[in-house]
Design an enzyme around this catalytic site. Structure first.
Site, PDB file in Angstrom:
ATOM      1  N   SER A 129       0.799  -1.219   0.000  1.00 48.94           N
ATOM      2  CA  SER A 129       0.000   0.000   0.000  1.00 48.94           C
ATOM      3  C   SER A 129       0.836   1.275   0.000  1.00 48.94           C
ATOM      4  CB  SER A 129      -0.930  -0.001   1.219  1.00 48.94           C
ATOM      5  OG  SER A 129      -1.872  -1.049   1.129  1.00 48.94           O
ATOM      6  N   ARG A 247     -10.223   5.891  -8.792  1.00 48.63           N
ATOM      7  CA  ARG A 247     -10.726   5.409  -7.502  1.00 48.63           C
ATOM      8  C   ARG A 247     -12.248   5.506  -7.408  1.00 48.63           C
ATOM      9  NH1 ARG A 247      -5.566   7.459  -3.834  1.00 48.63           N
ATOM     10  NH2 ARG A 247      -4.463   5.455  -3.946  1.00 48.63           N
ATOM     11  N   GLY A 346     -30.018 -16.522   3.709  1.00 47.60           N
ATOM     12  CA  GLY A 346     -29.616 -17.768   4.354  1.00 47.60           C
ATOM     13  C   GLY A 346     -28.977 -18.741   3.381  1.00 47.60           C
ATOM     14  N   GLU A 370      -6.067  -0.340  -6.011  1.00 44.86           N
ATOM     15  CA  GLU A 370      -5.986   1.119  -6.147  1.00 44.86           C
ATOM     16  C   GLU A 370      -6.025   1.824  -4.797  1.00 44.86           C
ATOM     17  OE1 GLU A 370      -7.453   3.260  -9.331  1.00 44.86           O
ATOM     18  OE2 GLU A 370      -8.033   1.531 -10.513  1.00 44.86           O
ATOM     19  N   GLN A 374      -8.020   1.225   4.264  1.00 42.04           N
ATOM     20  CA  GLN A 374      -7.232   1.828   5.342  1.00 42.04           C
ATOM     21  C   GLN A 374      -6.389   2.992   4.826  1.00 42.04           C
ATOM     22  OE1 GLN A 374      -7.506  -1.373   4.631  1.00 42.04           O
ATOM     23  NE2 GLN A 374      -7.525  -2.681   6.446  1.00 42.04           N
TER      24      GLN A 374
END
Length: 393
Positions: A129, A247, A346, A370, A374
């Site tokens: 990252s 993004r 379910g 991309e 976080q």
């Protein structure tokens, strides 16, 4: 005043796109189970099978007086992936590298490379990252650049005809030394070493690259600027601007998945006599209806963040923080919405007789590539608080 109300003409375009996206859905399970197969002839490259009426409508909308092309593009992206995200991405002719080319390439580079599908190679085994920590190097030797290093998790890395590779001219310069390079498949020293096997989006290939003394022409430096920039400016900062539109677009891709999950769940609830009601009091809905309405609200909130970032782009205004908000909110929303739909249905939700469980696996990528959720939260916090990267990391 910002107004995202869809016009009658745009609604017609969206409906055409959604109808066409069902072609991708037809092959969704096929490619999820057998990713090595070639595309069937029925699944054509994007644009090749557009009805003439839709081509005309889109052309009128783009060149007309309505404006708002980025906003329109986000809406179309959602409708494209409503059928099936993984197959739709596979049938698209361009990659993230094409976006970088359009954003930062010279006119000569755009003319030469635009016809190719271009991947973007950023991530490395020791650099996920934080692109500024990458170790792939580019060394100028006469009129050639010599590229050495490894790249992993390259989206469309097998299918792409070329790649935009991030490398550093000076590892000691950090972000300021990073540049992007255009490299065509088949160049000596450029090897595709692995195709990844993944949890989701199996129709879309992901690859690992190895560059060993890979020589490319000097003019293949994206944008042509060979200087190592001063701190806080230059190639890295310019390259990152590519993400200010991609993004939100990634979030829009995911919202197509979660909208498909909501529509499927709504239809299945209707089959067993559970109808949705809107505007009732706090105690007027049963637990299932209440839960579904919460998921719809989450979807709508994420949609608005995407449109806000796109609207700013259309207005020529900065949207760096808003692009990160759209990506962070979109990645979270598509995961929570598809998971919530599974919980509501379910056993039906996890059965391979339906596509919902596949969509849940596919949507996990939206929060990862991309820039993870976080990382987006860090970018948002820095923007709001006025902190630098060194002060808040």
């Amino acid at each position: 005043m910002i107004d995202f109300q869809v016009s009658e003409r745009d609604e017609k375009i969206f409906n055409m796109m959604r109808e066409e996206s069902l072609i991708a859905r037809k092959y969704a399970r096929y490619y999820d189970a057998q990713e090595e197969h070639e595309m069937p002839p029925e699944v054509l490259p994007e644009g090749a099978d557009l009805p003439a009426a839709r081509r005309d409508l889109i052309g009128q909308r783009v060149i007309g007086e309505d404006g708002g092309f980025a906003v329109l593009h986000m809406g179309l992206t959602i409708e494209r992936t409503w059928g099936d995200y993984a197959v739709e991405v596979r049938r698209s002719p361009g990659g993230l590298g094409n976006a970088a080319l359009q954003a930062a390439g010279s006119p000569e580079q755009v003319a030469r490379w635009s016809s190719m599908t271009l991947a973007m190679a950023i991530t490395e085994p020791g650099c996920g990252s934080d692109p500024s920590a990458l170790r792939t190097t580019a060394t100028l030797d006469g009129d050639e650049w010599v590229i050495n290093g490894e790249k992993i998790f390259v989206t469309l890395g097998v299918r792409a005809a070329g790649v935009v590779v991030w490398a550093t001219l000076d590892p000691t310069a950090g972000r300021a030394g990073i540049k992007s390079f255009l490299i065509e498949k088949g160049t000596p020293g450029f090897n595709v070493v692995k195709k990844e096997k993944k949890l989701g989006i199996r129709a879309e290939d992901t690859a690992a690259y190895h560059f060993e003394n890979c020589r490319i022409p000097r003019e293949n430096l994206l944008g042509g600027d060979e200087k190592v920039a001063q701190k806080g400016s230059g190639g890295f900062k310019g390259a990152m601007k590519t993400f200010n539109m991609t993004r939100p677009a990634v979030a829009a891709l995911g919202l197509g998945i979660s909208q498909a999950a909501l529509d499927f769940t709504k239809d299945e609830l209707s089959k067993v006599g559970i109808e949705l009601t809107y505007g009732g009091g706090a105690g007027s809905e049963n637990a299932i209806v209440k839960r579904f309405l919460e998921l719809e609200a989450l979807q709508e909130a994420a949609y608005l963040t995407v449109m806000r970032a796109a609207w700013l782009a259309d207005e020529g205004q900065p949207n760096n923080m808003e692009a990160s908000i759209a990506k962070a909110k979109g990645g979270e929303a598509v995961r929570k919405v598809t998971q919530g739909c599974i919980e509501i249905l379910g056993p039906m939700g996890i059965s391979e007789d339906h596509l919902l469980e596949k969509w849940f696996r596919d949507c996990r990528i939206i929060d990862i590539y991309e820039g993870t959720g976080q990382i987006q939260h860090l970018i948002i916090a820095r923007s709001l608080l006025g902190y630098t990267r060194a002060e808040l990391s």
